[in-house]
Design a protein around this motif. Structure first.
Motif, short mmCIF file in Angstrom:
data_model
loop_
_atom_site.label_atom_id
_atom_site.label_comp_id
_atom_site.label_asym_id
_atom_site.label_seq_id
_atom_site.Cartn_x
_atom_site.Cartn_y
_atom_site.Cartn_z
N ILE A 213 -22.61 -25.66 12.69
CA ILE A 213 -21.71 -24.43 12.62
C ILE A 213 -20.25 -24.69 12.11
CG2 ILE A 213 -20.69 -22.70 14.11
CD1 ILE A 213 -23.86 -22.38 13.87
N TYR A 214 -19.73 -25.82 12.36
CA TYR A 214 -18.42 -26.27 11.63
C TYR A 214 -18.81 -26.54 10.04
CZ TYR A 214 -17.06 -27.78 16.54
OH TYR A 214 -16.71 -27.69 17.94
N PHE A 215 -19.75 -26.92 9.84
CA PHE A 215 -20.14 -27.09 8.48
C PHE A 215 -20.10 -25.69 7.69
CE2 PHE A 215 -22.06 -27.74 4.49
CZ PHE A 215 -21.67 -29.24 3.69
N VAL A 216 -20.79 -24.97 8.53
CA VAL A 216 -21.01 -23.30 7.95
C VAL A 216 -19.59 -22.71 7.95
CG1 VAL A 216 -21.74 -21.14 8.80
CG2 VAL A 216 -23.47 -22.99 8.59
N SER A 217 -18.73 -22.90 8.94
CA SER A 217 -17.47 -22.37 8.99
C SER A 217 -16.64 -22.96 7.73
CB SER A 217 -16.80 -22.81 10.11
OG SER A 217 -17.49 -22.05 11.28
N ILE A 361 -26.46 -17.55 -3.46
CA ILE A 361 -25.96 -17.65 -2.20
C ILE A 361 -25.33 -19.11 -2.10
CG2 ILE A 361 -27.54 -16.05 -1.68
CD1 ILE A 361 -29.07 -18.77 -0.24
N GLN A 362 -24.81 -19.23 -1.04
CA GLN A 362 -23.98 -20.64 -0.32
C GLN A 362 -25.49 -21.20 0.19
OE1 GLN A 362 -20.68 -19.10 1.79
NE2 GLN A 362 -19.78 -21.11 0.55
N TYR A 363 -25.85 -22.57 0.03
CA TYR A 363 -27.00 -23.13 0.29
C TYR A 363 -26.56 -24.84 0.51
CZ TYR A 363 -31.55 -25.62 0.33
OH TYR A 363 -32.66 -26.55 0.65
N ALA A 364 -26.68 -25.16 1.96
CA ALA A 364 -26.32 -26.58 2.34
C ALA A 364 -27.56 -27.29 2.70
CB ALA A 364 -25.15 -26.41 3.31
N PRO A 365 -27.78 -28.54 2.26
CA PRO A 365 -29.01 -29.29 2.63
C PRO A 365 -28.43 -29.91 3.94
CG PRO A 365 -27.49 -30.55 1.08
CD PRO A 365 -26.98 -29.34 1.13
N GLY A 366 -29.74 -30.39 4.79
CA GLY A 366 -29.69 -30.93 5.95
C GLY A 366 -29.01 -32.23 5.79
N HIS A 407 -17.82 -31.86 3.92
CA HIS A 407 -18.08 -30.67 3.35
C HIS A 407 -17.18 -30.97 2.14
CE1 HIS A 407 -16.07 -26.82 1.95
NE2 HIS A 407 -17.23 -26.45 1.88
N ASP A 408 -15.96 -31.64 2.16
CA ASP A 408 -15.08 -31.86 0.80
C ASP A 408 -15.70 -32.78 -0.16
OD1 ASP A 408 -13.37 -30.01 2.29
OD2 ASP A 408 -12.02 -31.84 2.87
#
Length: 445
Positions: A213-217, A361-366, A407-408
């Motif tokens: 959730i921190y990463f999503v934020s 869309i925004q898409y983040a890998p595990g 994230h950065d």
């Protein structure tokens, strides 16, 4: 010069039948090979060949006795993949689907995930095809005791540091660590995910879900948005799903689905703190089924289905690998999903991942978005080394910092134009550079 297609053929030839491992290699090296096309030092040192071959794989038999005095035999493995930046680190999984293919793909992913945390830990994975479901505490104790009789030879706080994973929670970690301590006569940080009373870290249980959730934020901040008011789909109802749900609720999101292997609940009113407390007791204490949630709170239960046909703003797959097919991905896109972030390891099939990456869309890998668990495991190792326990607030602050840094890194290596970030590309390249440069520094062989 490396070329993806022949390299993947090479990987398939030397690892026949290991489709999940092939998928993981393709996903990572599909970004790496174009990135290193003008960097011949990596090819000259055969970095990709070395990265796709574990340092060693240990397979052994575990013989144990059930409560009726029947003898059972299971297989167990430890895949020590790469220790270029620190001791091997990765979870242990107990599930009937565990095999060499599964553990190799997980261990390979772990290399890059651990590198992204900027903590000195390498990549590994392990586990057994033992199924803890339906077993008594005594049966699980006997299995864990006998597994550690063999595993203890290959692990240590400066060598290889296992943790929990699917089927391996605090109970199993306690049994494993207790046996390790007896066999070695050493009290060290060799296993993470321990109970707070004997060397565990606060926030460890919550870490993967909170970190997600921190990463999503952080992703939402790139679009000048926040979680508050967003409709969120979560799959699973285990550790990651529960604590992702908890943090999402805290930040004002509306979580409307949870699931398990039998089916899913769709709660239009949203999961609140009271309902989540019921899920925690259901799953962490009674080990029940998610359909009981629907019976308790009078909401919709869909047997045999997953959450991905429900309209939402954000989708968080937190159950298991390859849970989102290309058909599921298309449903999410058709229903207007804006962000997908992986809470499980490789939960999107290859075609699903490609659909998300090609969309807007925004898409983040595990390897980026679910790195919170291993990050706090690394912090647990540090606390064990100095024989201190940090406060929950301090650990949580460090977790936030680590997820922001990941994230950065993704943004730095994955920016496509002014507004677009390819989080998959960014995570793959950032993790690769750290590990590959260490390998170069050590010499060609």
């Amino acid at each position: 010069m490396y070329d993806l297609k022949p390299f993947l053929e090479y990987v398939k030839e030397v690892n026949p039948g290991e489709e999940k491992f092939h998928q993981a290699v393709k996903e990572v090296f599909g970004d790496i090979i174009p990135y290193i096309k003008d960097k011949p030092e990596y090819e000259n040192a055969a970095i990709l060949e070395r990265l796709s071959e574990p340092d060693r794989m240990i397979r052994f038999r575990v013989t144990w006795q059930d409560d009726d005095k029947n003898i059972h035999v299971n297989r167990a493995w430890r895949v020590q993949f790469n220790n270029s930046i620190g001791p091997y680190k990765g979870g242990l999984r107990f599930h009937p689907t565990v095999n060499e293919d599964v553990l190799k793909f997980l261990g390979f992913e772990q290399i890059f995930k651990n590198a992204l945390t900027n903590l000195p830990i390498g990549g590994a994975k392990g586990g057994s095809d033992f199924d803890p479901k339906g077993k008594s505490d005594d049966e699980i104790f006997r299995f864990c005791k006998n597994l550690m009789m063999e595993l203890h030879r290959y692990i240590g706080d400066d060598t290889d540091i296992p943790a929990g994973d699917i089927g391996v929670g605090k109970r199993e970690i306690s049994y494993l660590f207790g046996q390790y301590k007896k066999l070695t006569n050493r009290f060290t940080g060799t296993i993470t995910g321990k109970d707070i009373d004997f060397g565990g870290s606060l926030i460890r249980t919550e870490a993967t879900g909170y970190g997600l959730i921190y990463f999503v934020s952080n992703m939402l901040e790139e679009k000048n948005e926040v979680l508050k008011g967003k409709k969120v789909l979560i799959s699973g109802s285990g550790n990651v799903a529960i604590y992702a749900c908890e943090k999402a609720i805290e930040l004002g999101a509306k979580v409307i689905t949870l699931s398990d292997s039998d089916g899913m609940i769709y709660d239009k009113e949203g999961v609140d703190e009271e309902k989540l407390a019921f899920v925690k007791e259901l799953k962490e204490v009674r080990r029940g089924r998610i359909r009981e949630y629907a019976e308790e709170f009078d909401c919709e239960y869909r047997e045999g289905e997953n959450p991905w046909s429900v309209k939402c703003d954000i989708a968080l797959p937190c159950a298991t690998e390859n849970e989102i097919s290309d058909e599921d991905a298309q449903k999410l896109l058709d229903n207007g999903v804006k962000l997908v972030a992986e809470g499980a390891n490789m939960p999107c099939m290859d075609k699903a991942s490609q659909l998300f990456r090609k969309s807007d869309i925004q898409y983040a890998p595990g390897k980026a978005s679910n790195a919170g668990g291993v990050a706090v495991s690394g912090l647990e190792i540090a606390q064990n080394k100095i024989r201190l326990q940090w406060t929950a607030e301090r650990v949580d602050d460090k977790l936030r910092e680590i997820m922001k840094d990941i994230h950065d890194q993704c943004k730095n290596y994955g920016t496509n134009g002014e507004d677009s970030i390819d989080y998959v590309k960014g995570a793959n390249i950032a993790g690769f550079e750290k590990v590959a440069n260490a390998m170069l520094a050590f010499g060609p062989i």
